[in-house]
Enzyme design. Structure first.
Site, short mmCIF file in Angstrom:
data_model
loop_
_atom_site.label_atom_id
_atom_site.label_comp_id
_atom_site.label_asym_id
_atom_site.label_seq_id
_atom_site.Cartn_x
_atom_site.Cartn_y
_atom_site.Cartn_z
N GLY A 21 53.97 77.98 8.82
CA GLY A 21 54.11 79.15 9.69
C GLY A 21 53.45 80.35 9.04
N ARG A 54 49.68 86.38 13.23
CA ARG A 54 49.78 86.35 11.78
C ARG A 54 49.50 84.97 11.19
NH1 ARG A 54 54.38 85.45 14.04
NH2 ARG A 54 56.03 84.17 13.10
N CYS A 168 88.63 85.12 20.53
CA CYS A 168 89.17 85.95 21.60
C CYS A 168 88.32 87.20 21.83
CB CYS A 168 90.63 86.30 21.32
SG CYS A 168 90.84 87.26 19.85
N1 LIG Z 1 63.21 71.27 9.02
C1 LIG Z 1 61.92 71.62 9.09
N2 LIG Z 1 60.96 70.70 8.92
C2 LIG Z 1 59.65 71.03 8.98
N3 LIG Z 1 59.22 72.28 9.23
C3 LIG Z 1 60.13 73.24 9.41
C4 LIG Z 1 61.53 72.95 9.34
N4 LIG Z 1 62.21 74.09 9.56
C5 LIG Z 1 61.27 75.05 9.76
N5 LIG Z 1 60.03 74.55 9.67
C6 LIG Z 1 58.77 75.27 9.83
O1 LIG Z 1 58.74 76.37 8.96
C7 LIG Z 1 57.82 77.32 9.51
C8 LIG Z 1 58.38 78.69 9.25
O2 LIG Z 1 57.40 79.60 9.65
P1 LIG Z 1 57.72 81.02 10.25
O3 LIG Z 1 58.84 81.59 9.51
O4 LIG Z 1 56.48 81.80 10.32
O5 LIG Z 1 58.30 80.65 11.66
P2 LIG Z 1 57.61 80.47 13.06
O6 LIG Z 1 58.49 79.53 13.82
O7 LIG Z 1 56.18 80.09 12.94
O8 LIG Z 1 57.66 81.93 13.64
P3 LIG Z 1 58.83 82.59 14.49
O9 LIG Z 1 60.13 82.09 13.94
O10 LIG Z 1 58.63 84.02 14.26
O11 LIG Z 1 58.59 82.13 15.87
C9 LIG Z 1 57.67 77.02 10.99
O12 LIG Z 1 56.36 76.63 11.26
C10 LIG Z 1 58.65 75.87 11.21
O13 LIG Z 1 58.18 74.91 12.12
#
Ligand SMILES: Nc1ncnc2c1ncn2[C@@H]1O[C@H](COP(=O)(O)OP(=O)(O)OP(=O)(O)O)[C@@H](O)[C@H]1O
Ligand SMILES: [Zn+2]
Length: 656
Positions: A21, A54, A168
């Site tokens: 991400g 981003r 509640c």
């Molecule tokens: N359990 C998981 N397994 C694999 N990838 C994960 C897991 N949890 C989160 N991710 C990945 O981690 C990344 C975190 O990136 P980021 O914080 O930029 O979030 P995003 O989902 O791209 O953006 P936003 O939350 O703002 O929509 C994401 O691409 C998400 O798919």
């Protein structure tokens, strides 16, 4: 990086990145430009429009495609010789087991939720692979290094428990908009469009304090929220409106005790709010009644069809009522495939519109100021706007720490905190990592105490509220002595699965060998290579305000899980009080939301004796951080440094 020798060494190392991400895109680019040549990348998500501002490896044409795969292709275009393996999947999947982790020299996290971070921490411990963990929120960020046996693991330090609200307050006596948003999201939306089989101790029907709702009434309630034969969608929506904003409020008003010291809510009825509007409007007017299988539109919007353009404008009561009606109709007409399984998602426009309208109507009834969809979405989705520059800085720091780990300079490793205003002219504040916490229940297997009313609590409560939600265990195996009480897994025989299921709703005390004070339960998760023991302690009563789950896990993680946490969240444009930042309202959130997510924590007294540098910077740091609302009660605990643990869930979404 120092010598040529180091550079050649780096080229050979195989690293695992989790998350592609905001941080992940920056990280992958920086890794390859630094000279890393063997990279595995895991991400479970697909690209959304809102990521594009981003997550620079992605373009509009990639929307809907796997983040991991597109990130790989994008990087190969400017570094074709690099070996990148992209895994589109959840890092918690069993294919990513301990052996999988063992092939890497270091694991680099760019995740956005506590649950996944804890899971990766446990696998890194099990596999003996160092972990570089990271997080950003707005201007703030951090990179921490975790080496088994040498430094703290990711879970050695307390993580603030997600904010929860007394049942509640949500069902009967909301006093802030966030209470109404929780109600709209967790109850109204879930009840109308979610999985009805999911047990919930909350109900759309406003509960009447002191009166038990009989199962007959509950049954009637379930049926009430279903479309009746011959009923148009509009009639259904209107019936739901009058029930939840009118009739249920009237019932609640009967309980005079509740309102002695509170403002009484006003029941709202549709014929008073929209007296001249009996018919469908917007696109819902195009088709009426139980028309089947109209083309499904995932991006359908009630605002669009009603001509409401500005998400920052606060709708009046009539507009909220119209959005409420229209969104219900649109779910039935255009999103019927989602009905029965809908889960709130901040990127689901129609769900956000429904939640905003329902929350505002309830707020209006209770005399709470309403909010715009933009603000409500921020609260419901716990959104903090991300800053690409912070992500880039953090990604650079991750690579620096990885380089130290891989070139035998582990004593040089630092936890680095990115702050908003300079501290001693530094925006990046380095801290020497602490030693492992000998009381950590994850890396030191410290026993825990489970305080619970064993007569009323069930094994399901223990599994859901304690093991999964609080201890981050995915697939628990529970033993009492040598007897197996519970296990899960695909290879479980049907009769055993049925046997465990039959026990789930039994109270602990009524187990064949009663589970009550003195009993020790052993919990294991083979996939995470995690085990801990829970010493059961029967307790009759719990404080509804401070212990809404009715179950406590204490011991050395008491402060982690049960204590009231300081609220130290940075302010965001969408924030008007601390609640905004605490997701997982009323303890009902699934773990995702959890997203979420923890925010800021302190080094507590339990770590006294661990080595901390920057001691002399403490006061300065305190002062600096105080200025921008980061420190709420610094005086309450002795500590040497402020630590941002992980990061609030969902960040930047500017696409409203
Ligand atoms: N359990 C998981 N397994 C694999 N990838 C994960 C897991 N949890 C989160 N991710 C990945 O981690 C990344 C975190 O990136 P980021 O914080 O930029 O979030 P995003 O989902 O791209 O953006 P936003 O939350 O703002 O929509 C994401 O691409 C998400 O798919
Ligand atoms: Zn630990």
């Amino acid at each position: 990086m120092g010598s040529e020798e180091d550079r050649i060494a780096i080229e050979k190392e195989k690293v695992l990145m989790v998350g592609a991400g905001g941080i992940g895109c920056e990280l992958l680019k920086t890794l390859v430009l630094t000279g890393f040549k063997h990279i595995h990348l895991i991400d479970m998500d697909t690209i959304e429009v809102s990521n594009l501002n981003r997550q620079f490896l992605f373009r509009k044409s990639h929307v809907g495609q796997s983040k991991a795969k597109v990130a790989r292709e994008a990087v190969l275009k400017f570094r074709p010789g690099v070996d990148i393996v992209a895994h589109h999947g959840n890092v918690k999947n069993t294919e990513f087991d301990i052996d999988f982790f063992k092939q890497f020299s270091v694991v680099l996290n760019g995740l956005d939720n506590l649950e996944a971070r804890r899971h990766v921490n446990r696998l890194c411990l099990a596999a003996g692979v160092p972990l570089v963990e990271s997080g950003t929120t707005g201007y703030l960020g951090q990179v921490t290094v975790h080496i088994k046996g040498k430094t703290e693991c990711y879970e050695c330090q307390p993580k603030p428990a997600p904010k929860s609200y007394p049942v509640c307050t949500i069902t009967s006596t909301p006093s802030k908009l966030i209470h109404c948003i929780v109600w709209a999201k967790e109850l109204a939306l879930a009840k109308l469009f979610g999985d009805k089989s999911q047990v919930s101790d909350l109900d759309v029907r406003t509960s009447v304090e002191g009166k038990s709702i009989t199962s007959e009434v509950e049954n009637d309630d379930v049926k009430f929220f279903e479309l009746r034969s011959g009923e148009s969608f509009r009639q259904f929506a209107a019936r739901v409106f009058d029930r939840i904003f009118g009739y249920n409020i009237e019932i609640a008003l009967q309980n005079e005790e509740t309102w002695k010291a509170r403002r009484q809510p006003d029941p709202l009825y549709l014929d008073k709010i929209l007296p001249n509007q009996q018919e469908e409007e917007g696109s819902a007017a195009e088709e009426n009644g139980n028309v089947v299988e109209i083309e499904q539109h995932p991006s359908v919007s009630a605002m669009a069809t009603l001509g409401l353009k500005n998400p920052q404008k606060i709708w009046d009561v009539q507009e909220n009522a119209r959005v409420f009606l229209e969104s219900i109709q649109l779910f039935f007409k255009r999103r019927s495939k989602d009905i029965g399984k809908l889960v709130f998602d901040k990127d689901d426009q129609l769900a956000v519109e429904f939640v905003t309208a329902a929350a505002n109507l309830r707020a209006h009834s209770f005399g709470i100021p309403m909010q715009s969809l933009f603000e409500a979405k921020g609260m419901a989705g716990n959104i903090i706007h991300a800053i690409a520059t912070t992500n880039a800085c953090i990604a650079g720091l991750i690579v620096l720490e990885a380089l130290k780990l891989l070139t035998n300079q582990t004593e040089q490793c630092r936890m680095t905190y990115c702050v908003e205003h300079p501290t001693r002219k530094m925006l990046l504040v380095p801290v020497e990592p602490a030693e492992p916490n000998s009381h950590c229940y994850v890396c030191s297997e410290t026993p825990l105490v489970l305080e619970v009313n064993t007569v009323t609590a069930t094994m399901r409560d223990v599994i859901e509220k304690v093991l999964k939600r609080k201890l981050g265990v995915d697939s628990p195996v529970i033993m009492q002595g040598s007897s197996l009480l519970y296990e899960t897994g695909d290879d479980l025989e049907d009769d055993m699965a049925a046997h465990y299921a039959s026990l789930l709703n039994k109270s602990l005390a009524s187990y064949p060998t009663p589970i009550t004070t003195g009993v020790v339960l052993t919990v294991e998760d083979y996939h995470q290579d995690f085990r801990c023991s829970l010493h059961v302690k029967h307790r009759e009563t719990f404080d509804e305000e401070t212990e809404p789950d009715g179950i406590l896990v204490t011991g050395d993680i008491a402060s982690v899980i049960n204590a009231e946490q300081p609220t130290l969240q940075p302010k965001t444009p969408a924030a008007d009080d601390e609640d905004l930042f605490n997701k997982e309202e009323n303890g009902h959130g699934d773990d995702k939301k959890d997203d979420d997510d923890d925010l800021v924590m302190f080094t507590p007294e339990t770590t006294a004796g661990t080595k901390r540098k920057l001691e002399e910077d403490e006061n300065l740091l305190k002062e600096k951080l105080k200025n921008h609302h980061l420190l709420a009660d610094f005086g309450r605990r002795s500590m040497s440094v402020v630590v941002f643990t992980s990061w609030p869930v969902h960040r930047e979404k500017d696409r409203l």
